[in-house]
Design a protein around this motif. Structure first.
Motif, mmCIF file in Angstrom:
data_model
loop_
_atom_site.group_PDB
_atom_site.id
_atom_site.type_symbol
_atom_site.label_atom_id
_atom_site.label_comp_id
_atom_site.label_asym_id
_atom_site.label_seq_id
_atom_site.Cartn_x
_atom_site.Cartn_y
_atom_site.Cartn_z
ATOM 1 N N ASN A 70 -1.783 -15.626 -0.995
ATOM 2 C CA ASN A 70 -0.799 -14.607 -0.654
ATOM 3 C C ASN A 70 0.004 -15.034 0.576
ATOM 4 O O ASN A 70 1.225 -14.921 0.608
ATOM 5 C CB ASN A 70 -1.498 -13.265 -0.412
ATOM 6 N N SER A 87 1.811 -6.741 2.760
ATOM 7 C CA SER A 87 1.411 -7.157 1.415
ATOM 8 C C SER A 87 -0.068 -6.874 1.182
ATOM 9 O O SER A 87 -0.455 -6.385 0.113
ATOM 10 C CB SER A 87 1.704 -8.647 1.232
ATOM 11 N N LEU A 91 -1.555 -4.356 -1.499
ATOM 12 C CA LEU A 91 -2.489 -4.837 -2.517
ATOM 13 C C LEU A 91 -3.706 -3.928 -2.614
ATOM 14 O O LEU A 91 -4.231 -3.685 -3.702
ATOM 15 C CB LEU A 91 -2.918 -6.266 -2.188
ATOM 16 N N ILE A 104 1.066 -5.051 -8.766
ATOM 17 C CA ILE A 104 2.228 -5.903 -8.503
ATOM 18 C C ILE A 104 3.170 -5.228 -7.510
ATOM 19 O O ILE A 104 3.647 -5.857 -6.567
ATOM 20 C CB ILE A 104 2.990 -6.200 -9.824
ATOM 21 N N PHE A 108 4.292 -6.282 -3.316
ATOM 22 C CA PHE A 108 5.732 -6.497 -3.201
ATOM 23 C C PHE A 108 6.324 -5.516 -2.185
ATOM 24 O O PHE A 108 6.998 -5.921 -1.237
ATOM 25 C CB PHE A 108 6.404 -6.317 -4.568
ATOM 26 N N SER A 133 5.350 -12.938 -2.122
ATOM 27 C CA SER A 133 4.034 -12.322 -2.006
ATOM 28 C C SER A 133 3.397 -12.137 -3.380
ATOM 29 O O SER A 133 2.224 -12.461 -3.589
ATOM 30 C CB SER A 133 4.164 -10.966 -1.309
ATOM 31 N N VAL A 134 4.172 -11.636 -4.314
ATOM 32 C CA VAL A 134 3.659 -11.408 -5.669
ATOM 33 C C VAL A 134 3.306 -12.737 -6.343
ATOM 34 O O VAL A 134 2.253 -12.866 -6.973
ATOM 35 C CB VAL A 134 4.672 -10.606 -6.514
#
Length: 160
Positions: A70, A87, A91, A104, A108, A133-134
């Motif tokens: 990540n 992020s 998550l 997702i 993001f 990041s994704v």
């Protein structure tokens, strides 16, 4: 009783994969729990030094991949520490707020918001950081899934 034990150990392995969808679950811990349960219930004799070294290196690799993937995606697209923190929070929170797609959208949105908080870049650049990041998260997830399969496969090889 053997069936119940085997199902319990198998459930630990399955839960380690569920952690990919709900990252707040400790996937690696469920893997280790499955191994320890096997040893406790049946015998630790299969845990040779070679197996322990292979599984130990793989376990360390899981943690490194989880951390680095990540972060790599964020840094590759010019993100800040705030984007990395955002992020990570996204998550952890995303899958619970928006089941399924939150996995997702969470990282993001967290990366974009974190990047925008710094005030150093435009919305367009913050969106690129969110995409990074994704991509980092998805790449890391693929590698972690392969490591999980490898770890379980090696374990099964040693017990059979």
């Amino acid at each position: 009783m053997d069936l119940l034990y085997s199902v319990t150990i198998g459930l630990c392995f399955v839960l380690s994969f569920v952690a990919f969808v709900y990252p707040i679950l400790p996937g690696a811990l469920f893997l280790v729990l499955g191994f320890v349960l096997y040893g406790w219930i049946y015998s630790f004799h299969v845990f040779t030094p070679t197996l322990l070294i292979i599984e130990g290196i793989s376990l360390i690799s899981l943690f490194l991949v989880d951390y680095a993937s990540n972060l790599y995606g964020i840094k590759k697209f010019g993100g800040s520490k705030a984007a990395a923190w955002g992020s990570t929070l996204g998550l952890l929170i995303g899958p619970f707020v928006i089941p399924g797609i939150g996995l997702i959208i969470g990282p993001f949105a967290g990366a974009v918001i974190g990047q925008l908080i710094t005030g150093k870049q435009s919305v367009g650049q913050a969106i690129k950081v969110g995409i990074g990041s994704v991509l980092g998260f998805l790449g890391g997830t693929v590698v972690k899934a392969l490591l999980h399969v490898f770890m379980i496969g090696i374990f099964l090889f040693y017990i059979f």
